[in-house]
Write an enzyme that holds these catalytic residues in place. Structure first.
Site, PDB file in Angstrom:
ATOM      1  N   SER A 553       0.851  -1.185   0.000  1.00  0.00           N
ATOM      2  CA  SER A 553       0.000   0.000   0.000  1.00  0.00           C
ATOM      3  C   SER A 553       0.893   1.243   0.000  1.00  0.00           C
ATOM      4  O   SER A 553       1.679   1.428  -0.925  1.00  0.00           O
ATOM      5  CB  SER A 553      -0.956  -0.044   1.187  1.00  0.00           C
ATOM      6  N   ASP A 639      -9.771  -3.398  -5.826  1.00  0.00           N
ATOM      7  CA  ASP A 639      -9.207  -2.617  -4.719  1.00  0.00           C
ATOM      8  C   ASP A 639      -9.681  -1.164  -4.817  1.00  0.00           C
ATOM      9  O   ASP A 639      -9.355  -0.477  -5.784  1.00  0.00           O
ATOM     10  CB  ASP A 639      -7.684  -2.683  -4.791  1.00  0.00           C
ATOM     11  N   HIS A 674      -8.033  -4.911  -1.828  1.00  0.00           N
ATOM     12  CA  HIS A 674      -6.823  -4.397  -1.192  1.00  0.00           C
ATOM     13  C   HIS A 674      -6.135  -5.432  -0.314  1.00  0.00           C
ATOM     14  O   HIS A 674      -4.912  -5.465  -0.237  1.00  0.00           O
ATOM     15  CB  HIS A 674      -7.180  -3.168  -0.350  1.00  0.00           C
TER      16      HIS A 674
END
Length: 703
Positions: A553, A639, A674
C-alpha cells in the site's frame, strides 16, 4: 535450513503494454502519462461488478498474470511446500479467548481446514457453544468473501453482520435472530461493514458509503423496516473527511467521528434515546485532534491540544464539553506518545509508547495511583482490549515479540493478578531459544537514529553473507510492531535475516516522527529505509545486493521510491498493492481516498509546492533508464484504495524505460481487493509466491 536454489525456466519475452501518448500541463510543467488508458472509464462500476472491465484492459492484465506464472514455472512444488510449512504452524482449530458480556462469553474460532471464522458464544460460566455465524458456510459459492463486523445486540437476541463478496469493501449488513438462526428481512447495502446498536436493541447505527466509496453518512436502521427508510443522522459535507462510528466503554454514548489525517471532530449520540440527535463536543479546528471516552459526568479526551504533540489526556463536563472546558488529567510528556485510553468504572487504562516500545498504564480513578505493564525484550508488541463490560476490574493484554508467540493475559487491576489465558500454539513446533531478536539504530543522512528490529536464527554468522528481507511502511503515523509472525519463519529458517525498519512517517518515536515523514518531508521516509539497509550491511547482517525489500500500500510507494533511488542495494522488491502513481491519484478528486489524503501528501492541483514535491518522488513519474532489481507487484482488481491501474501502469513504464535488470512482474488477483485473498489459507498461497520470489531474487532469475 539451507537456502534452496530453485529450478527455473528461461523467461519468455515480457509483455509490452501499448503506449498511447497522453500529456497534460500543470503549474508550467508537462506531465506525460502514456499508460493512462489502463484506468477504466467505468472504474466505479468495476468495483461492484468486475465483469464490466473493458476487454482490452482485461487482456493486458491477464497477459501480465500469464507472464508472472511463467516466471515462477518450476517453483510450484516449492511454493506448495512453503504453504504446507506455514499452514503447519497454524493451529487449524484455533479460537480466541471468550470475552464475557452479561450472561454469555463471545468468541471466534476456526474448524480444521476452515478458511473463515465461526462467530460463537457460550454461557458465561462455561458450557456448550452456539455457532451464531458460520463464515465457511456463508462463503460458499463466492470467489471472494470477507466477513466485516459481527455485532450482537445488547439483549443478546440478534446478530448484525456484514459481508463483502467482491473485494471492493462494500459490505451488506444482515440481521440474524439468534434464537431461530434465521435471517430477518433486514438487509442494508453499501456500508462500511459494522454497526453500533442502541441499548434497546431495536435499532442500530451504521456508516453508508457514497458512490465514490467514501464513508460519509450515518444512518439509523430500525429492525423490521426497509433500508430505504433509514434516517440520516449525520452527513459529512467535506469530501476530505471520513466518518466512522464508535461507542464509549460505558455504553452511554455512540460516537460519530469525522476526521482526516490531521483534524478530527466528535459528535455524541445518547445510546438510550432511540430518536437522539448528535451533539457536538468541539467543532473541528485545523490540526486539532481528539478522541472521546466517558466516565460519570465527565468526558475523557485524548488530544494534541495546546501543542501536546505526543498527546495528553484531558477531561470536560458531559453537559458542556466544548474546548474552553477542557482541563489536564494526564499532562503532555514529550517523547511519550499516548496511543489510546479507555475508562472503566474504577480505572482508566492507556496504551503509550516510548523509544519505539509500548506499555500499558493503569490509573485508579479515585486516587490517581498508577502502575504499568511492560517487558524487557529489546523489541516487542503489546496491546490491550477492555472487553465489552464497563463495571469490571479485568483487562486483557496481548504480548509477543519477533521470537515469542502471542500471549493473552487477563490482568486484574485491583489485585495485580495475571492469568495467562492463551499462548499461541505452533503445531509444527517453535523454540524461541533458536532465534535472536535485536534492535539496531541506523543513522539517516540528517543524523536521525532509525530503529530497526531484527530476527534471525542464532547460528547465522554476521559476516555479510545472509540474505535479508527488509520490511517498511512509513506513512499515516502507523507504527509497525515487532510482533511474532509464523509465516516469516519460512524465510528465517532458510537463513534469511528479517528486519523491520521503523522509518519516519510512522509514530514509533512519537508524533514528530510522523510529521518528519509526510508532505514536504516525505523523502525522509525513503532515505530512512535506505539507511536501514546500509546499517544492516555495516553490522554484518547482509550485503549489498542481498536485500529483498518488502512493503504494501503506502509501503508499496516506498518500494517504488527506493527502487528508483538505490536500485543496486536490492536483489528484489516485493510491492503489494503499491501506491506508486502518487501524482495522478492525488490529482483525481473523484477517487475514493484522494481528498482525505491531501493532508498526508499535499494537494498538487491547488498547491504548486505540493505538486513539485510529489513530482520529485512519485515512483511512476521518476522511473529512470537504469538497471532495476527484480520486482514483484501484487494487486487486486476491485481494490478501492490502491486501484489496479497504478501497479499496471508502473510495471508497463518500468519495462519500457529500464536499461537492464528485472524481471518486472505483476500478479493481479482478479477476484480480490486491497487485502488480497480473504481465506486464511488462500492468503498463504500469495505469501508463498512472494517468498519464492525473494529466494529467486537472491539466487537470480536467470540461473
Amino acid at each position: 535450513m539451507k537456502l534452496e536454489r530453485l529450478s527455473f525456466s528461461p523467461l519468455p519475452v515480457a509483455p509490452v503494454t501499448p503506449a498511447r501518448p497522453h500529456t497534460f500541463q500543470l503549474h508550467g510543467a508537462e506531465i506525460r502519462d502514456d499508460y493512462a488508458w489502463l484506468k477504466a472509464e467505468n472504474w466505479k462500476e468495476v468495483l461492484k461488478n468486475p465483469a464490466a472491465l473493458d476487454p482490452a484492459i482485461r487482456a493486458c492484465l491477464e497477459q501480465e498474470n500469464a507472464y508472472t506464472a511463467s516466471a515462477f514455472a518450476g517453483t510450484e512444488d516449492f511454493q506448495a511446500r512453503l504453504v504446507s510449512e506455514m499452514r503447519g504452524r497454524i493451529k487449524e482449530d484455533d479460537s480466541s479467548v471468550p470475552q464475557p458480556d452479561g450472561p454469555y462469553a463471545y468468541f471466534t474460532r476456526y474448524r480444521d481446514g476452515g478458511q473463515h471464522p465461526l462467530v460463537c458464544r457460550q454461557p458465561r460460566e462455561g458450557g456448550s457453544e452456539t455457532i451464531m455465524l458460520d463464515g465457511d458456510k456463508e462463503a460458499e459459492g463466492h470467489a471472494f468473501f470477507d466477513l466485516g463486523g459481527a455485532d450482537h445486540s445488547p439483549d443478546h437476541r440478534l446478530l448484525a453482520w456484514g459481508a463483502d463478496i467482491k473485494g471492493s469493501e462494500y459490505f451488506t449488513i444482515k440481521v440474524r435472530d439468534l434464537q431461530t438462526g434465521q435471517e430477518l428481512s433486514d438487509e442494508v447495502p453499501q456500508t462500511s461493514g459494522g454497526v453500533v446498536w442502541l441499548n434497546d436493541s431495536a435499532a442500530f447505527y451504521y456508516v453508508e458509503l457514497d458512490e465514490n466509496h467514501r464513508p460519509v453518512r450515518v444512518r439509523r436502521h430500525r429492525i423490521g423496516t426497509p433500508a430505504a427508510e433509514d434516517e440520516v443522522i449525520y452527513e459529512e459535507k467535506d469530501s476530505g473527511f471520513f466518518v466512522k462510528l464508535g461507542v464509549t466503554q460505558s455504553d452511554a454514548f455512540v460516537l460519530i467521528e469525522a476526521s482526516d489525517h490531521e483534524t478530527s471532530e466528535v459528535w455524541l449520540l445518547d445510546r438510550n434515546d432511540s430518536s437522539a440527535s448528535p451533539r457536538l463536543v468541539e467543532a473541528r479546528t485545523p490540526q486539532l485532534q481528539y478522541d472521546v471516552e466517558h466516565h460519570g459526568e465527565s468526558l475523557i479526551i485524548l488530544t494534541n491540544a495546546d501543542g501536546a504533540e505526543d498527546f495528553k489526556i484531558m477531561t470536560a463536563p458531559v453537559a458542556n464539553p466544548g474546548r474552553a472546558q477542557w482541563t489536564d488529567l494526564v499532562p503532555y510528556r514529550p517523547g511519550i506518545m499516548i496511543l489510546s485510553v479507555v475508562a472503566l468504572a474504577r480505572y482508566m487504562v492507556r496504551l503509550e509508547r516510548e523509544n519505539a516500545n509500548p506499555r500499558v498504564v493503569m490509573r485508579e480513578i479515585a486516587t490517581g495511583r498508577e502502575s504499568a505493564v511492560a517487558f524487557d525484550e529489546e523489541a516487542y508488541s503489546l496491546g490491550f482490549t477492555p472487553g465489552y463490560e464497563f463495571d469490571t476490574d479485568v483487562i486483557r493484554y496481548h504480548y509477543s515479540s519477533m521470537t515469542t508467540p502471542n500471549e493473552v493475559t487477563d490482568y486484574n487491576l485491583r489485585t495485580g493478578e495475571r492469568i495467562l489465558r492463551k499462548r499461541q500454539e505452533v503445531p509444527s513446533g517453535h523454540n524461541p531459544a533458536d532465534y535472536v531478536t535485536r534492535r539496531l539504530f541506523a543513522t539517516a543522512p540528517d543524523g536521525e537514529q532509525v530503529p530497526v528490529s531484527i530476527l534471525h536464527r542464532k547460528e547465522v554468522a554476521l559476516d555479510g553473507h545472509a540474505p535479508c528481507l527488509l520490511y517498511g511502511y512509513g506513512s499515516y503515523g502507523m507504527s509497525m510492531p515487532a510482533r511474532f509472525s509464523t509465516g516469516i519463519l519460512s524465510l528465517v529458517d532458510r537463513g534469511f535475516v528479517y528486519a523491520v525498519a521503523h522509518i519516519r512517517g510512522g509514530t514509533e518515536k512519537g508524533w514528530r516522527w510522523y510529521l518528519d515523514g509526510k508532505r514536504e518531508k516525505k523523502t525522509n521516509t525513503f532515505k530512512d529505509f535506505i539507511a536501514s539497509g546500509e546499517a544492516l550491511i555495516q553490522a554484518g547482517y547482509t550485503s549489498r545486493g542481498r536485500i529483498v525489500a518488502h512493503g504494501g500500500s503506502a509501503g508499496g510507494m516506498l518500494m517504488g521510491a527506493v527502487a528508483n533511488m538505490a536500485p543496486d542495494l536490492f536483489a528484489g522488491i516485493i510491492a503489494e498493492v503499491p501506491f506508486v502513481d502518487v501524482l495522478n491519484t492525488m490529482l483525481d478528486a473523484e477517487l475514493p481516498l484522494t481528498p482525505p489524503e491531501w493532508p498526508e501528501w499535499g494537494n498538487p492541483a491547488a498547491d504548486e509546492a505540493a505538486f513539485r514535491t510529489i513530482l520529485s518522488y512519485s515512483p511512476y513519474d521518476n522511473i529512470k533508464p537504469q538497471a532495476y532489481p527484480a520486482i514483484l507487484a501484487l494487486a487486486g482488481l476491485t481494490d478501492p484504495r490502491v486501484t489496479y491501474w497504478e501497479p499496471a501502469k508502473w510495471v508497463a513504464r518500468l519495462r519500457a524505460t529500464m536499461e537492464c535488470g528485472g524481471p518486472v512482474l505483476l500478479r493481479l488477483n482478479m477476484d480480490a481487493g486491497h487485502g488480497g485473498a480473504a481465506g486464511r489459507f488462500d492468503r498463504l498461497e500469495e505469501v508463498a509466491l512472494a517468498y519464492a520470489f525473494a529466494i529467486k531474487s537472491i539466487n537470480g532469475f536467470q540461473g
